[in-house]
Design a protein around this motif. Sequence first.
Motif, PDB file in Angstrom:
ATOM      1  N   UNK A  42       0.839  -1.171   0.150  1.00  0.00           N
ATOM      2  CA  UNK A  42      -0.005   0.020  -0.021  1.00  0.00           C
ATOM      3  C   UNK A  42       0.878   1.381   0.134  1.00  0.00           C
ATOM      4  N   UNK A  43       1.984   1.310   0.669  1.00  0.00           N
ATOM      5  CA  UNK A  43       2.888   2.574   0.806  1.00  0.00           C
ATOM      6  C   UNK A  43       3.414   2.508  -0.607  1.00  0.00           C
ATOM      7  N   UNK A  44       3.766   1.350  -1.089  1.00  0.00           N
ATOM      8  CA  UNK A  44       4.646   1.737  -2.418  1.00  0.00           C
ATOM      9  C   UNK A  44       3.659   2.389  -3.490  1.00  0.00           C
ATOM     10  N   UNK A  65      -1.099   0.248  -8.368  1.00  0.00           N
ATOM     11  CA  UNK A  65      -1.929   1.277  -7.649  1.00  0.00           C
ATOM     12  C   UNK A  65      -3.194   0.840  -7.442  1.00  0.00           C
ATOM     13  N   UNK A  66      -3.878   0.331  -8.501  1.00  0.00           N
ATOM     14  CA  UNK A  66      -5.302   0.012  -8.646  1.00  0.00           C
ATOM     15  C   UNK A  66      -5.625  -1.162  -7.500  1.00  0.00           C
ATOM     16  N   UNK A  67      -4.795  -2.027  -7.599  1.00  0.00           N
ATOM     17  CA  UNK A  67      -4.744  -3.342  -6.639  1.00  0.00           C
ATOM     18  C   UNK A  67      -4.629  -2.873  -5.141  1.00  0.00           C
ATOM     19  N   UNK A  73     -10.007   5.083  -0.085  1.00  0.00           N
ATOM     20  CA  UNK A  73     -10.728   5.237  -1.434  1.00  0.00           C
ATOM     21  C   UNK A  73     -11.279   3.919  -1.827  1.00  0.00           C
ATOM     22  N   UNK A  74     -12.447   4.192  -2.446  1.00  0.00           N
ATOM     23  CA  UNK A  74     -13.317   2.991  -2.971  1.00  0.00           C
ATOM     24  C   UNK A  74     -12.493   2.453  -4.203  1.00  0.00           C
TER      25      UNK A  74
END
Length: 137
Positions: A42-44, A65-67, A73-74
């Motif tokens: 998540x941090x990356x 990013x999307x995963x 964020x939804x």
Amino acid sequence: MKTHQAVPNSPLLYIVQPKLKQTVTYMQETFIGHAEKDKKQTQEAQETFATKEFQKMTLGEKLNFLANLPAHLANIKCNLIMDNTNYEGYIIEYKDKQVVFQTAKDNERITLLPEKIVSLTLIGLEEEQTFVNKEDK
């Protein structure tokens, strides 16, 4: 005419406030969070998004990013085109060179290979943003 008429009955509802002792409350002392690996992913994703515009990301960065969207964020609805097949839904997971994609229509989960993705389009933003997979091939 009478301007003021007295009511001979007493009130029908009494609200009695109890006299309670003031209690002592303590703040939260422990917290159980996500595994370190999830935090790192998540941090990356957050660092990548903070440093680059979405349009300038590579396909791998976009999928990552999307995963791994931040918790506040939804999921963002997107459109994947692969082998002349159009998938509309959400990217659930991206790891081990596989993309888990959930369709919006029937919530079916599909496992895809990122090499076969021809186009990635985000849906639901003010303007659609398209990415054609040319640089990863």
